[in-house]
Scaffold this active site. Structure first.
Site, PDB file in Angstrom:
ATOM      1  CD  GLU A   1      -3.752  -4.827   5.169  1.00  0.00           C
ATOM      2  OE1 GLU A   1      -4.993  -5.075   5.296  1.00  0.00           O
ATOM      3  OE2 GLU A   1      -3.186  -3.277   5.506  1.00  0.00           O
TER       4      GLU A   1
ATOM      5  CG  ASP B   1       0.243  -2.678  14.756  1.00  0.00           C
ATOM      6  OD1 ASP B   1       0.300  -2.970  15.821  1.00  0.00           O
ATOM      7  OD2 ASP B   1       0.510  -2.429  14.067  1.00  0.00           O
ATOM      8  CG  PHE B   2      -2.563  -2.705   9.221  1.00  0.00           C
ATOM      9  CD1 PHE B   2      -2.867  -2.482  10.877  1.00  0.00           C
ATOM     10  CD2 PHE B   2      -1.738  -1.727   8.027  1.00  0.00           C
ATOM     11  CE1 PHE B   2      -2.721  -1.363  10.426  1.00  0.00           C
ATOM     12  CE2 PHE B   2      -1.796  -0.280   8.338  1.00  0.00           C
ATOM     13  CZ  PHE B   2      -2.961  -0.110  10.325  1.00  0.00           C
TER      14      PHE B   2
ATOM     15  CG  HIS C   1      -1.192   2.424  13.608  1.00  0.00           C
ATOM     16  ND1 HIS C   1      -2.863   1.537  14.165  1.00  0.00           N
ATOM     17  CD2 HIS C   1      -1.261   2.480  11.971  1.00  0.00           C
ATOM     18  CE1 HIS C   1      -3.441   2.344  13.254  1.00  0.00           C
ATOM     19  NE2 HIS C   1      -2.881   2.338  11.947  1.00  0.00           N
TER      20      HIS C   1
ATOM     21  CD  GLU D   1      -1.875  -1.627   2.273  1.00  0.00           C
ATOM     22  OE1 GLU D   1      -2.033  -1.052   3.444  1.00  0.00           O
ATOM     23  OE2 GLU D   1      -3.843  -2.869   2.880  1.00  0.00           O
TER      24      GLU D   1
ATOM     25  CD  GLN E   1       0.271   2.316   5.276  1.00  0.00           C
ATOM     26  OE1 GLN E   1      -0.551   2.015   5.782  1.00  0.00           O
ATOM     27  NE2 GLN E   1       0.525   2.393   4.050  1.00  0.00           N
ATOM     28  CG  PHE E   2       1.502  -0.040  10.815  1.00  0.00           C
ATOM     29  CD1 PHE E   2       2.337   1.287  11.975  1.00  0.00           C
ATOM     30  CD2 PHE E   2       1.062   1.744  10.014  1.00  0.00           C
ATOM     31  CE1 PHE E   2       2.356   2.367  11.985  1.00  0.00           C
ATOM     32  CE2 PHE E   2       1.257   2.735   9.759  1.00  0.00           C
ATOM     33  CZ  PHE E   2       1.741   2.880  11.118  1.00  0.00           C
TER      34      PHE E   2
END
Lengths: 326, 321
Positions: A60, A85-86, A129, A29, A82-83
């Site tokens: 994702e 966590d995702f 995040h 992303e 991107q993070f």
């Protein structure tokens, strides 16, 4: 030698391989002209074009599955989540698909992909995040897990990860992105599964991962003022884990502190501690194995609380002094 | 479009028979206690597997589902090795480690059956991305069921494939039930193919028990994909004669409904009658075909039963490349 940042080291690793291996491409992303949420891919779309620096929708699950499908059919994708966590949104694609494909198909498939995962706290991004969830992934047979603590390692480990024929999860720490270090210009690999003895010492072994390596180095300097010599080991990769280097160090010092940013309960430190306890180093221990990890809370927004939630240099000093006194 | 020569028509009938007999044999072996675990039979859905794969070349690829024996056979798998896998033997496609739900044969473009509903769609999308980036020219056909169309992976994959114009065909076998969940209760639209509209993908609903309709529709989608036109969503309406798996008492549907599909809409009977009516094939020839397929089943079972179980040292092999 010239000095560059951790971010630049990772970008250089990706770019250098992409220049000579047409199978390697990046997807994720906002990694195009935006350069990625943390600027890791700055300038890459200009050099390699939109076909190989492929911006994706916020999907994702599909992009992780897509990278897996591309990897099993002959590409070597690098996926930026991107993070970190995702990645939970894409858990099926990593855990049930990429990790198992080779085994459940009887050794026919290979899945050479790298998933880049910016993680960790300290930037004020709060609970969704800022997590350090790498221990989850170490539990899954078929996934390799990498956690570079400095710019030099980041480049060498990234090159090794791209060249590896398996799915590799590459955990980067957001607060390390701007850390600088000496990094050779040429391509070099740091083999997955090789720990680094960052500092030698005789009184206590500190096994630290990710950003905790930097904090442990600071703690070691303080400890030296008290006459305590700490040996610091950075495993660099959690899977595969370099057990030998850790065991040998514990045999030498007889005392050990394992430290990571992730929540202590069920964290990877428990694995390292158990591994030591099960090994012949157990007989050399002069004190119980100690672990320092994150407090068992989600990461809070308030800066004071956020700092309190994860181990700091002071915590390491306190633990090490206790261990050595016993 | 490829010409449907008598030879090709007969080959497709043979393929449907092979799928039917293979699964009937599995059912028998299961009842004899020779197959452990579970399995998901696709009896009644032979025309979707056969017709869709008949529109593909050996270089084209498929992703399959938990109900994947038909797809696997239609893509050209060796039934001996499939049978050996079902009997958990080392000569099986996955050396006995995968079983029914994980049969893959990358050499003939089968990227694998899958135990997770809708998981094949993003994988197939990725394989299609490889085809596009390396200019390999192959297309990918992702089989999935009506139940999978309610998973996020379905929606995300259609969107991704559409924006990147990937050479992929999303092929829904709508057999009316997601385990016990009737499509009428689980989906509030008339046709699953309508979902293509949301992603700018053409969607078409066809009779999945009409082999020729399946072949022609898939061929058109393949041509579109190969020429750079992007993905197509095909919904083929069909019916699963058996329950979801071996533990299913089928309390959620009537026996009258099952009877209707079996008596009036058996894809094999329909196609065989078509071929005998227009004199492409005689009853005798059909009898021979049947005998040939039955003989193959005997050979497959013998091969599987005579094969060895994997060496226990194989347990930790192939975790990493």
């Amino acid at each position: 030698m010239r000095t560059i940042t951790y971010s630049e080291a990772i970008r250089e690793a990706m770019s250098q391989i992409m220049r000579h291996n047409p199978d390697v491409f990046i997807m994720g992303e906002d990694i195009g002209v935006y350069g990625g949420a943390f600027g890791l891919t700055n300038g890459m779309i200009e050099e390699f074009g939109a076909e190989r620096v492929r911006i994706t929708p916020i999907s994702e699950a599909a992009i992780t599955g897509c990278a897996t499908g591309a990897a099993m059919t002959g590409m070597r994708p690098i996926l930026e989540i991107q993070f970190s966590d995702f990645v939970m949104i894409a858990a099926d694609n990593l855990v049930n698909q990429a990790a198992k494909m080779r085994y459940m198909f009887g050794g026919k498939a290979k899945v050479p992909m790298v998933v880049r995962l910016p993680g960790g706290s300290g930037a004020g991004f709060a609970a969704q995040h800022s997590q350090s969830l790498e221990a989850w992934m170490t539990h899954i047979p078929g996934l390799k897990v990498v956690q570079p603590s400095n710019a030099y390692d980041a480049k060498g480990l990234m090159i090794a990860a791209i060249n590896d024929d398996n799915p590799v999860l590459f955990y980067e720490h957001k607060l390390l992105y701007n850390e600088t270090g000496e990094v050779p210009r040429e391509e070099y690999e740091i083999p997955l599964g090789k720990a680094h003895v960052k500092r030698t010492g005789s009184d206590v072994t500190i096994v630290a991962t990710g950003i905790m390596v930097k904090k442990a180095m600071e703690a070691a300097e303080e400890l030296e003022k008290d006459g305590i010599l700490a040996e610091i080991i950075d495993p660099r990769t959690l899977v595969p884990l370099d057990q030998e280097v850790i065991i040998n160090s514990v045999k030498k010092t007889g005392r050990v502190l394992v430290v990571h940013e992730a929540v202590k309960r069920g964290g990877y430190g428990a694995e390292i501690a158990s591994m030591i306890a099960e090994s012949d180093a157990f007989d050399y221990l002069d004190a119980p194995i100690k672990r320092l990890g994150g407090v068992e809370t989600p990461i809070p927004y308030n800066p004071g609380l956020e700092q309190k939630a994860v181990p700091q240099v002071q915590d390491m000093l306190q633990e090490c002094r206790k261990i050595v006194m016993e | 479009m490829t010409e449907l020569t008598p030879q090709k028509l007969k080959a497709m009938l043979r393929n449907m028979l092979l799928i039917r007999r293979f699964e009937e044999t599995l059912k028998k072996l299961y009842q004899q206690g020779k197959i452990h675990g579970t399995m998901h039979l696709c009896i009644g859905q032979e025309a979707t597997a056969t017709g869709a794969c008949a529109a593909l070349t050996i270089e084209d690829k498929i992703t399959s589902t938990h109900r994947g024996h038909g797809h696997c056979i239609a893509k050209g798998a060796d039934v001996k090795r499939m049978m050996a896998e079902l009997l958990a033997k080392e000569t099986g496609y996955c050396k006995g480690k995968g079983g029914s739900m994980h049969i893959a044969d990358l050499e003939i473009g089968n990227l694998g059956a899958n135990g997770i509903v809708a998981a094949g769609l993003p994988l197939g999308t990725g394989a299609a991305l490889t085809s596009k980036m390396k200019k390999l020219g192959y297309v990918v056909l992702c089989f999935f069921g009506d139940g999978a169309s309610n998973e996020g992976a379905f929606h995300e994959s259609l969107n991704l494939a559409s924006i990147w114009k990937l050479p992929v065909i999303f092929f829904c076998e709508n057999n009316l039930y997601a385990m016990s969940g009737s499509v009428k209760e689980m989906v509030n639209i008339k046709h699953i193919s309508e979902r293509g509209t949301a992603y700018g993908i053409p969607g078409i609903t066809i009779n999945g028990n009409d082999l020729i309709e399946v072949v022609k529709t898939t061929e058109a989608a393949v041509a579109r994909a190969r020429s750079g036109g992007g993905p197509t969503l095909i919904e083929a309406q069909t019916y699963r004669w058996e329950g979801h798996s071996r533990s299913d008492a089928r309390k959620y549907r009537t026996r009258a409904e099952e009877k209707e599909w079996k008596m009036d809409r058996d894809p094999i009977v329909l196609f065989k009658n078509q071929l005998t009516r227009n004199k492409t094939m005689s009853e005798d020839e059909f009898g021979q075909l049947n005998d040939e397929v039955n003989q193959l089943m005997v050979e497959a079972v013998t091969f599987a039963e005579q094969s060895h179980h994997p060496d226990l040292n194989a347990l930790t092999e192939d975790v990493f490349a």
